[in-house]
Scaffold this motif. Structure first.
Motif, PDB file in Angstrom:
ATOM      1  N   CYS A  45       0.858  -1.188   0.000  1.00 27.30           N
ATOM      2  CA  CYS A  45       0.000   0.000   0.000  1.00 27.30           C
ATOM      3  C   CYS A  45       0.890   1.232   0.000  1.00 27.30           C
ATOM      4  O   CYS A  45       2.057   1.160   0.363  1.00 27.30           O
ATOM      5  CB  CYS A  45      -0.950   0.000   1.195  1.00 27.30           C
ATOM      6  SG  CYS A  45      -0.162  -0.142   2.802  1.00 27.30           S
ATOM      7  N   GLU A  67     -11.472   4.103  -6.756  1.00 25.33           N
ATOM      8  CA  GLU A  67     -10.417   4.777  -7.511  1.00 25.33           C
ATOM      9  C   GLU A  67     -10.022   5.980  -6.664  1.00 25.33           C
ATOM     10  O   GLU A  67     -10.853   6.845  -6.393  1.00 25.33           O
ATOM     11  CB  GLU A  67     -10.938   5.247  -8.868  1.00 25.33           C
ATOM     12  CG  GLU A  67     -11.340   4.113  -9.794  1.00 25.33           C
ATOM     13  CD  GLU A  67     -10.147   3.342 -10.307  1.00 25.33           C
ATOM     14  OE1 GLU A  67      -9.077   3.951 -10.524  1.00 25.33           O
ATOM     15  OE2 GLU A  67     -10.277   2.113 -10.477  1.00 25.33           O
ATOM     16  N   ASP A  82      -3.787   9.381 -10.098  1.00 21.04           N
ATOM     17  CA  ASP A  82      -4.413   8.395  -9.224  1.00 21.04           C
ATOM     18  C   ASP A  82      -3.343   7.597  -8.504  1.00 21.04           C
ATOM     19  O   ASP A  82      -2.203   7.508  -8.959  1.00 21.04           O
ATOM     20  CB  ASP A  82      -5.294   7.440 -10.035  1.00 21.04           C
ATOM     21  CG  ASP A  82      -6.542   8.123 -10.564  1.00 21.04           C
ATOM     22  OD1 ASP A  82      -6.864   9.219 -10.086  1.00 21.04           O
ATOM     23  OD2 ASP A  82      -7.187   7.554 -11.454  1.00 21.04           O
ATOM     24  N   CYS A  84      -0.824   5.001  -7.365  1.00 22.03           N
ATOM     25  CA  CYS A  84      -0.075   4.050  -8.200  1.00 22.03           C
ATOM     26  C   CYS A  84      -0.162   2.638  -7.634  1.00 22.03           C
ATOM     27  O   CYS A  84       0.267   1.689  -8.271  1.00 22.03           O
ATOM     28  CB  CYS A  84       1.382   4.493  -8.324  1.00 22.03           C
ATOM     29  SG  CYS A  84       2.240   4.569  -6.751  1.00 22.03           S
ATOM     30  N   ASN A  85      -0.716   2.475  -6.457  1.00 23.86           N
ATOM     31  CA  ASN A  85      -0.811   1.156  -5.872  1.00 23.86           C
ATOM     32  C   ASN A  85      -2.242   0.640  -6.014  1.00 23.86           C
ATOM     33  O   ASN A  85      -3.182   1.277  -5.543  1.00 23.86           O
ATOM     34  CB  ASN A  85      -0.410   1.192  -4.399  1.00 23.86           C
ATOM     35  CG  ASN A  85      -0.246  -0.183  -3.829  1.00 23.86           C
ATOM     36  OD1 ASN A  85      -1.179  -0.969  -3.810  1.00 23.86           O
ATOM     37  ND2 ASN A  85       0.953  -0.499  -3.382  1.00 23.86           N
ATOM     38  N   ASN A  86      -2.394  -0.508  -6.640  1.00 21.47           N
ATOM     39  CA  ASN A  86      -3.739  -1.015  -6.916  1.00 21.47           C
ATOM     40  C   ASN A  86      -4.481  -1.469  -5.663  1.00 21.47           C
ATOM     41  O   ASN A  86      -5.680  -1.692  -5.719  1.00 21.47           O
ATOM     42  CB  ASN A  86      -3.684  -2.149  -7.945  1.00 21.47           C
ATOM     43  CG  ASN A  86      -2.919  -3.355  -7.444  1.00 21.47           C
ATOM     44  OD1 ASN A  86      -2.117  -3.254  -6.523  1.00 21.47           O
ATOM     45  ND2 ASN A  86      -3.152  -4.489  -8.062  1.00 21.47           N
ATOM     46  N   ASN A  87      -3.821  -1.603  -4.529  1.00 21.00           N
ATOM     47  CA  ASN A  87      -4.491  -2.001  -3.289  1.00 21.00           C
ATOM     48  C   ASN A  87      -5.085  -0.824  -2.516  1.00 21.00           C
ATOM     49  O   ASN A  87      -5.909  -1.023  -1.633  1.00 21.00           O
ATOM     50  CB  ASN A  87      -3.524  -2.738  -2.362  1.00 21.00           C
ATOM     51  CG  ASN A  87      -3.084  -4.061  -2.920  1.00 21.00           C
ATOM     52  OD1 ASN A  87      -3.859  -4.775  -3.548  1.00 21.00           O
ATOM     53  ND2 ASN A  87      -1.830  -4.402  -2.707  1.00 21.00           N
TER      54      ASN A  87
END
Length: 102
Positions: A45, A67, A82, A84-87
């Motif tokens: 994260c 998002e 946005d 950069c960490n998809n979690n």
């Protein structure tokens, strides 16, 4: 921004084992911000930014990850892109559900 030093929260992940440890900040705008401190299991994260509680509060029960775009914790400025960490979106949702129960 000023960190609320006396508070460290722990939110259970929504769909996995583990917890997200987080702290709260108050911005010069009087708003609360969440910053992730650590993740106890699986996944990474963003720990270098914070997320404005009021921006995402009403989305905390929606289906799917959020998002999210964070704020620089030192300057309080909104980041240009946005997360950069998809979690981050899923973890923020877990934290908001911990902070603001239904």
């Amino acid at each position: 921004m000023k960190r609320i030093e006396s508070f460290v929260g722990r939110a259970q992940k929504l769909n996995e084992d583990g917890d997200i440890e987080y702290c709260l900040w108050v911005g010069s705008d009087g708003e609360f911000y969440v910053q992730f401190l650590s993740n106890t299991r699986n996944g990474t994260c963003s720990t270098n930014c914070s997320f404005k509680v009021s921006e995402y509060r009403d989305q905390r029960t929606q289906i799917g990850a959020l998002e999210v775009t964070g704020y620089d914790t030192e300057s309080g400025n909104r980041l240009e892109e946005d997360s950069c960490n998809n979690n981050d979106g899923a973890f923020l949702k877990a934290v908001l559900q911990d902070l603001i129960p239904q």
